[in-house]
Design a protein around this motif. Structure first.
Motif, PDB file in Angstrom:
ATOM      1  N   UNK A  53       0.804  -1.211   0.000  1.00 47.11           N
ATOM      2  CA  UNK A  53       0.000   0.000   0.000  1.00 47.11           C
ATOM      3  C   UNK A  53       0.839   1.263   0.000  1.00 47.11           C
ATOM      4  N   UNK A  54       2.121   1.133   0.354  1.00 44.39           N
ATOM      5  CA  UNK A  54       3.009   2.300   0.370  1.00 44.39           C
ATOM      6  C   UNK A  54       3.571   2.497  -1.038  1.00 44.39           C
ATOM      7  N   UNK A  55       2.706   2.993  -1.915  1.00 42.87           N
ATOM      8  CA  UNK A  55       3.052   3.063  -3.336  1.00 42.87           C
ATOM      9  C   UNK A  55       4.163   4.066  -3.623  1.00 42.87           C
ATOM     10  N   UNK A  56       4.262   5.123  -2.840  1.00 43.31           N
ATOM     11  CA  UNK A  56       5.304   6.106  -3.120  1.00 43.31           C
ATOM     12  C   UNK A  56       6.683   5.573  -2.729  1.00 43.31           C
ATOM     13  N   UNK A  57       6.767   4.815  -1.648  1.00 49.02           N
ATOM     14  CA  UNK A  57       8.031   4.175  -1.315  1.00 49.02           C
ATOM     15  C   UNK A  57       8.419   3.166  -2.392  1.00 49.02           C
ATOM     16  N   UNK A  88      -3.345   7.034  -3.162  1.00 51.92           N
ATOM     17  CA  UNK A  88      -4.318   7.923  -2.524  1.00 51.92           C
ATOM     18  C   UNK A  88      -5.553   7.120  -2.118  1.00 51.92           C
ATOM     19  N   UNK A  89      -6.425   7.684  -1.295  1.00 44.30           N
ATOM     20  CA  UNK A  89      -7.668   6.980  -0.958  1.00 44.30           C
ATOM     21  C   UNK A  89      -8.488   6.689  -2.207  1.00 44.30           C
ATOM     22  N   UNK A  90      -9.225   5.597  -2.173  1.00 38.33           N
ATOM     23  CA  UNK A  90     -10.054   5.205  -3.300  1.00 38.33           C
ATOM     24  C   UNK A  90     -11.101   6.282  -3.560  1.00 38.33           C
ATOM     25  N   UNK A  91     -11.200   6.770  -4.794  1.00 41.62           N
ATOM     26  CA  UNK A  91     -12.134   7.872  -5.069  1.00 41.62           C
ATOM     27  C   UNK A  91     -13.571   7.392  -5.181  1.00 41.62           C
ATOM     28  N   UNK A  92     -14.496   8.309  -5.016  1.00 42.23           N
ATOM     29  CA  UNK A  92     -15.912   8.051  -5.251  1.00 42.23           C
ATOM     30  C   UNK A  92     -16.212   8.404  -6.706  1.00 42.23           C
ATOM     31  N   UNK A  93     -16.922   7.522  -7.400  1.00 42.79           N
ATOM     32  CA  UNK A  93     -17.314   7.748  -8.782  1.00 42.79           C
ATOM     33  C   UNK A  93     -18.829   7.939  -8.846  1.00 42.79           C
ATOM     34  N   UNK A  95      -4.888  -1.616  -1.957  1.00 38.27           N
ATOM     35  CA  UNK A  95      -3.553  -1.447  -1.383  1.00 38.27           C
ATOM     36  C   UNK A  95      -2.478  -1.980  -2.320  1.00 38.27           C
ATOM     37  N   UNK A  96      -2.734  -3.078  -2.955  1.00 31.84           N
ATOM     38  CA  UNK A  96      -1.745  -3.670  -3.864  1.00 31.84           C
ATOM     39  C   UNK A  96      -1.722  -2.979  -5.232  1.00 31.84           C
ATOM     40  N   UNK A  97      -2.778  -2.227  -5.532  1.00 28.72           N
ATOM     41  CA  UNK A  97      -2.860  -1.627  -6.855  1.00 28.72           C
ATOM     42  C   UNK A  97      -3.277  -2.623  -7.913  1.00 28.72           C
ATOM     43  N   UNK A  98      -4.052  -3.641  -7.510  1.00 32.61           N
ATOM     44  CA  UNK A  98      -4.458  -4.687  -8.450  1.00 32.61           C
ATOM     45  C   UNK A  98      -5.936  -4.628  -8.798  1.00 32.61           C
ATOM     46  N   UNK A  99      -6.678  -3.684  -8.206  1.00 32.86           N
ATOM     47  CA  UNK A  99      -8.084  -3.612  -8.541  1.00 32.86           C
ATOM     48  C   UNK A  99      -8.810  -2.569  -7.730  1.00 32.86           C
ATOM     49  N   UNK A 100     -10.033  -2.284  -8.174  1.00 28.70           N
ATOM     50  CA  UNK A 100     -10.897  -1.322  -7.488  1.00 28.70           C
ATOM     51  C   UNK A 100     -12.269  -1.960  -7.324  1.00 28.70           C
ATOM     52  N   UNK A 101     -12.663  -2.190  -6.084  1.00 32.78           N
ATOM     53  CA  UNK A 101     -13.946  -2.816  -5.763  1.00 32.78           C
ATOM     54  C   UNK A 101     -14.862  -1.751  -5.163  1.00 32.78           C
ATOM     55  N   UNK A 102     -16.086  -1.686  -5.677  1.00 37.03           N
ATOM     56  CA  UNK A 102     -17.009  -0.637  -5.275  1.00 37.03           C
ATOM     57  C   UNK A 102     -18.357  -1.192  -4.848  1.00 37.03           C
ATOM     58  N   UNK A 103     -18.954  -0.535  -3.851  1.00 33.23           N
ATOM     59  CA  UNK A 103     -20.378  -0.668  -3.591  1.00 33.23           C
ATOM     60  C   UNK A 103     -21.077   0.428  -4.383  1.00 33.23           C
TER      61      UNK A 103
END
Length: 386
Positions: free
Chosen positions: A137-141, A203-208, A267-275
């Protein structure tokens, strides 16, 4: 081991001094440093003083580490921290660690410092390997490590996870001859897919948002209050028939899915799951976009709550998520797959703009553990401008 100074690429890397304590204390009030490192919380002036006057000099004296203050070579201003920890002379290996002061970010400071320390470690200390670790999840590092030449090769469970953080960590390694020269862009440069994805998933997961008729839908991260509705949806006969959700589906399955699949994927950058929530912010559906081995490809999945079916919610939500995948993640192709016969899912995909491409034999796992034929449809980036 005698402390040294390194001057490279506009930076002065020197041993820590007592006079640095105030700047260290100020830097370590930063929420990101406290979130992603193991510094004490709250970080007090005595912690900073102890670090610069005791822990850092002791590491040099005992040969267990080489901690550097990263400073501007012209002004002497403190910009960050970078150095070797856990030096292992039996293996000629060490771990590298770093943080950037909040007032110095966005200038490539830590990439330059990491390269300089790595070059010195290989040339002067004759080390044969450097290791980098960070919490998943520490993508910048991770981006800093990639730009410094590290190959990020997998995950491991962290021995000392940050308080409240995940136990899963990324690990990478760097060998002599792999450090980019000063001024070279190196891998994962500003315009690369790695950099683009780090900026998104760091960054935090955005709202669409999507619109179905007169209803505005919100695609937001799953919340605790959604779980009962998810359980109800996953107990519905149609969901059970066409998916491999656990059966019977219980509350703990929903909790585990949210924690170990949805939140872990972001956190891994492998997907985006939404309600998907309606105008009253009630759960009506789930949609997800998963990234696969193809760096420019993705797959969508979805299910609708029984009470919300037939209202056009799902096609609108899927179309919005796909558009986000193309414009924000830089995808070129997004696929939909479903077991042959799942006409409701196929209808939703086609209404979202997906073009049916055919049948893939034995493509999906079935509920009984076998393999079933799958319908395949896809949406490509060019479809957005037609």
């Amino acid at each position: 081991m005698e402390p040294v100074e390194i001057i490279e690429d506009g930076l002065l890397l020197r041993p820590w001094q007592a006079a640095d304590a105030d700047a260290v204390h100020r830097a370590c009030q930063d929420p990101d440093i406290q979130r992603w490192t193991t510094v004490p919380r709250p970080y007090l002036p005595e912690h900073a003083h102890g670090f610069v006057t005791d822990r850092a000099p002791t590491a040099w004296a005992e040969g267990t580490g080489a901690p550097f203050a990263v400073c501007d070579a012209d002004t002497g201003e403190l910009l960050g921290s970078c150095g070797l920890v856990s030096i292992d002379r039996a293996l000629d290996s060490a771990e590298i660690g770093y943080w950037t002061a909040p007032w110095a970010r966005g200038r490539g400071v830590t990439v330059r410092a990491t390269r300089a320390v790595a070059r010195w470690a290989f040339d002067a200390l004759k080390l044969r390997r450097l290791v980098w670790q960070a919490e998943v999840g520490n993508h910048y590092s991770r981006l800093v490590a990639l730009r410094a030449g590290f190959q990020v090769s997998g995950e491991l469970r962290l021995a000392h996870p940050a308080e409240g953080g995940r136990t899963a960590g990324w690990i990478g390694s760097l060998l002599p001859g792999e450090v980019p020269a000063p001024g070279e862009p190196g891998p994962a440069g500003p315009d690369t897919l790695d950099a683009r994805r780090a900026a998104v998933f760091g960054r935090p997961q955005p709202v669409l948002f999507a619109t179905a008729g007169d209803t505005e839908l919100r695609l937001r991260p799953m919340e605790e209050r959604d779980l009962d509705a998810i359980v109800e949806t996953c107990r519905d006969p149609d969901t059970v028939r066409w998916t491999t959700v656990p059966h019977p589906y219980r509350r703990e399955h929903a909790e585990g899915f949210r924690r170990d699949v949805a939140e872990a994927a972001w956190a891994r950058g492998t997907g985006a799951y939404y309600a998907v929530a309606d105008a009253d912010d009630r759960y009506v559906a789930s949609v997800d976009l998963r990234l696969g081995p193809d760096p420019l490809g993705g797959n969508v999945g979805f299910m609708t709550a029984p009470h919300a079916r037939g209202r056009g919610y799902l096609p609108a939500a899927v179309a919005a998520l796909a558009a986000w995948g193309f414009t924000t993640l830089g995808l070129a192709r997004i696929e939909w797959l479903a077991l042959v016969g799942n006409t409701a899912s196929r209808r939703a995909a086609e209404k979202a703009g997906f073009s049916f491409e055919g049948t893939a034999r034995s493509r999906l796992t079935t509920r009984d553990g076998g393999r079933g034929d799958a319908w395949v449809a896809a949406l490509v980036a060019e479809d957005l401008v037609r």
